[in-house]
Design an enzyme around this catalytic site. Structure first.
Site, mmCIF file in Angstrom:
data_model
loop_
_atom_site.group_PDB
_atom_site.id
_atom_site.type_symbol
_atom_site.label_atom_id
_atom_site.label_comp_id
_atom_site.label_asym_id
_atom_site.label_seq_id
_atom_site.Cartn_x
_atom_site.Cartn_y
_atom_site.Cartn_z
ATOM 1 N N LYS A 160 0.566 -1.025 0.465
ATOM 2 C CA LYS A 160 -0.312 0.183 -0.410
ATOM 3 C C LYS A 160 1.261 1.364 -0.018
ATOM 4 O O LYS A 160 0.161 2.203 -0.625
ATOM 5 C CB LYS A 160 -1.379 -0.217 1.939
ATOM 6 C CG LYS A 160 -2.725 -1.283 1.795
ATOM 7 C CD LYS A 160 -3.137 -0.756 -0.048
ATOM 8 C CE LYS A 160 -4.175 -1.706 -0.037
ATOM 9 N NZ LYS A 160 -5.027 -0.979 -1.173
HETATM 10 C C1 LIG Z 1 -2.740 -7.093 2.936
HETATM 11 C C2 LIG Z 1 -2.785 -6.534 1.758
HETATM 12 N N1 LIG Z 1 -3.474 -5.271 1.922
HETATM 13 C C3 LIG Z 1 -3.476 -5.294 -0.548
HETATM 14 C C4 LIG Z 1 -3.852 -5.934 -0.554
HETATM 15 C C5 LIG Z 1 -3.288 -5.803 -1.947
HETATM 16 O O1 LIG Z 1 -4.930 -5.083 -2.198
HETATM 17 P P1 LIG Z 1 -5.403 -3.773 -3.100
HETATM 18 O O2 LIG Z 1 -6.806 -5.008 -3.977
HETATM 19 O O3 LIG Z 1 -6.276 -3.277 -2.406
HETATM 20 O O4 LIG Z 1 -4.955 -3.575 -3.952
HETATM 21 C C6 LIG Z 1 -3.706 -6.988 -0.722
HETATM 22 C C7 LIG Z 1 -3.725 -8.226 -1.627
HETATM 23 O O5 LIG Z 1 -3.584 -9.116 -1.410
HETATM 24 C C8 LIG Z 1 -3.287 -7.691 0.897
HETATM 25 O O6 LIG Z 1 -3.296 -9.004 0.880
#
Ligand SMILES: Cc1ncc(COP(=O)(O)O)c(C=O)c1O
Length: 602
Positions: A160
């Site tokens: 993120k």
């Molecule tokens: C802990 C975590 N954060 C973020 C993400 C990514 O998510 P997004 O689909 O919101 O980009 C994932 C996806 O597996 C995740 O497991």
């Protein structure tokens, strides 16, 4: 070398073609740059959820007007009118496979060389390692190469970081986000952590504490609220946005900068690390920004690639729709799955969906840690578990890349803990014991527990402290007149509550009850009890009674049988062991004496 340049490094071909980001680019002003984020420090109201269930992942909301004010909905809830933008509006993105980059309405950032001394921690976002898996492919008999993209090496510890930086930079560039403004962030942690990293602070451990330590104000919301209810994390974020002047919700569910961050950086890195040769990509989906951004770029450059999306059972992101049919409404893996389709998730670029479950996810995360030394989180296990199944179709020489989104940091007391795994039913105590102690399978009945002292809720704290001291007990269950368990009280909790001035000694004990304690039954084994007592000072021994009413109906009631502590267990074990060795000594002394007398006779 971070591949996410600071705003100052970025290349920004500005166009206003894309309705998705129209307002950002039409309003584009001179970039404020990193310094604006770091020094100006957008005040952060990072919100953290206690346990979000389906919403247990990172969430952002939206820079005001990013998709256009027209999307604002007015909903009357009770007596209040509510203004918000749904996170599941249809996308207006103009991306199409085969479209030339010149047609893109977006700013695309070029990769730049990082200096040896980084100007700030933002330069540690991106350029995460791609690591070859060794033991896991062997254990599953895979022919292909299995590579893990380790996103937990980003400065804030998760994938993120990339989108948080990109959304802030784009919003600053558009003149929407200014120093001193407030960012409201509905999240369970990872995205919130990044906002604070952008303020150049430290990255710490447990999620709420991390956010607080980094200077965020935390607003908690109920865990089980539907995404479109005013109480949900998104709903509360919008209420706050409408109340706080100069506040912004960056909206990772709708913000084009989310998939763009991955299109421009994550995917480019994968292509560079793999010399342009990738046959399969496996990634979990939350907002869907990660998989959408990476898949779009990889499909442009590796036309035969297969993109596998991973969605937990209980979520509805997968296609075809039948895949989502389940009785499950809850799952424990965090960061993936939703009960709505976020705007930024482009399901057309996903060739196949895999529905995952908690058991295989946590077993695989533990395997990734143990066998490959990767200190990753639960959803990394989910993606890897899907990858080992889906990549069986790949041949020798082919390559599967798996996205590992975050680290173990946020899950230290969860799937890493054997107790947690047992409590949730993902492991049995038997799985844990290599060689069981002699007492492991004996039941609690062996302990001969004495009858507990119980206290009525109306008894006052002073009197209860006196009773407990006289009887040399540290804790007692509180039950109502019918014997139903209301909670537990402990000497420590009563004393500290009185000393802190939270209650008066004359108050009833009902004011200092606490309800979070472990329960065991007489039929449970001492092995299970010993696991509980590793972390808890005591466990309440309960038994169920079926109570019949005058009208013939019945109900199950839970009654207190006793309170068991480590002392009870230790006493039992050591007494038996002492008796056992005393018996052995006597027997060996006996045999020695008889040997002696025999020799004497000879
Ligand atoms: C802990 C975590 N954060 C973020 C993400 C990514 O998510 P997004 O689909 O919101 O980009 C994932 C996806 O597996 C995740 O497991």
């Amino acid at each position: 070398m971070p591949s996410v340049p600071s705003s100052i490094d970025s290349v920004h071909p500005v166009s206003s073609v894309c309705p998705h980001a129209a307002m950002l680019h039409n309003n584009a002003t001179k970039a404020n740059g990193d310094a604006a984020i770091l020094n100006g420090g957008s005040k952060v109201n990072g919100e953290a959820m206690e346990n979000l269930g389906l919403f247990n992942m990172n969430g952002l909301a939206q820079v005001n007007g990013e998709e256009g004010e027209n999307d604002l909905e007015n909903t009357v809830t009770g007596t209040e009118e509510r203004q918000w933008i749904r996170p599941d509006l249809p996308s207006r993105c103009t991306w199409k496979l085969g479209m030339s980059s010149a047609e893109s309405p977006h700013c695309h950032s070029a990769k730049t060389e990082a200096p040896r001394i980084l100007p700030n921690i933002l330069r540690r976002i991106g350029d995460t390692p791609l690591v070859r898996m060794n033991k896991i492919p062997k254990a599953f008999g895979l022919k292909c190469e299995l590579l893990a993209k380790c996103e937990f090496f980003n400065a804030g510890g998760s994938v993120k970081d990339r989108i948080s930086l990109r959304m802030v930079e784009d919003a600053e560039r558009a003149g929407i986000l200014k120093p001193g403004d407030t960012i409201i962030e509905p999240t369970s942690g990872n995205t919130g952590t990044h906002w604070n990293v952008t303020k150049c602070n430290l990255i710490l451990c447990s999620q709420v504490d991390v956010l607080r330590a980094l200077g965020a104000e935390i607003v908690r919301t109920p865990t089980a609220a539907r995404f479109d209810s005013p109480e949900s994390h998104v709903g509360v974020a919008w209420r706050l946005k409408n109340e706080i002047p100069n506040s912004h919700i960056l909206d990772q569910y709708r913000n084009a900068s989310n998939p763009l961050a991955h299109y421009d950086t994550t995917a480019e890195e994968i292509l560079e690390q793999c010399d342009g040769k990738v046959d399969m990509l496996v990634a979990g989906a939350g907002t869907g920004g990660t998989i959408t951004g990476i898949a779009r770029k990889l499909k442009e450059r590796c036309p035969n690639i297969k993109i596998v999306g991973v969605d937990p059972e209980g979520s509805i992101l997968a296609e075809p729709e039948e895949l989502n049919m389940t009785d499950k409404t809850q799952y424990e893996v965090e960061g993936i799955g939703y009960d709505f389709i976020p705007t930024v998730l482009d399901r057309s670029v996903i060739d196949k969906w895999y529905k995952s479950n908690d058991e295989e996810s946590f077993a695989m995360s533990r395997m990734l840690i143990r066998e490959e030394g990767l200190l990753c989180g639960g959803s990394s296990g989910t993606a890897m578990a899907a990858a080992v199944k889906m990549s069986t179709e790949l041949k020798e020489g082919q390559r599967c890349v798996v996205i590992l989104p975050d680290s173990i940091r946020n899950y230290m007391s969860k799937f890493l803990s054997d107790n947690w795994m047992c409590d949730k039913g993902f492991l049995t105590p038997n799985d844990l014991m290599v060689s069981k102690s002699w007492w492991w399978n004996l039941t609690l009945q062996s302990l001969n527990l004495c009858a507990p002292i119980t206290v009525l809720p109306s008894v006052n704290i002073k009197k209860t402290i006196k009773i407990l001291k006289e009887k040399a007990f540290d804790q007692a269950p509180v039950v109502d007149e019918s014997g139903m368990i209301l909670g537990m009280l402990t000497l420590g909790n009563m004393l500290s509550s009185v000393l802190a001035g939270k209650v008066k000694a004359s108050d009833p004990v009902s004011k200092v009850l606490y309800k979070q304690f472990k329960q065991v039954r007489l039929t449970d084994n001492l092995g299970k009890l010993s696991r509980i007592l590793e972390t808890d000072h005591f466990a309440l021994v309960v038994h169920d009674q079926i109570q019949f009413m005058a009208d013939g109906s019945s109900c199950l009631r839970q009654m207190v049988f006793g309170v068991v502590t480590s002392i009870d267990l230790l006493n039992y074990i050591t007494t038996r062991e002492r008796r056992g060795s005393a018996r052995e000594r006597t027997m060996s002394e006996c045999s020695m004496t008889s040997e002696c007398s025999l020799t004497d006779e000879l």
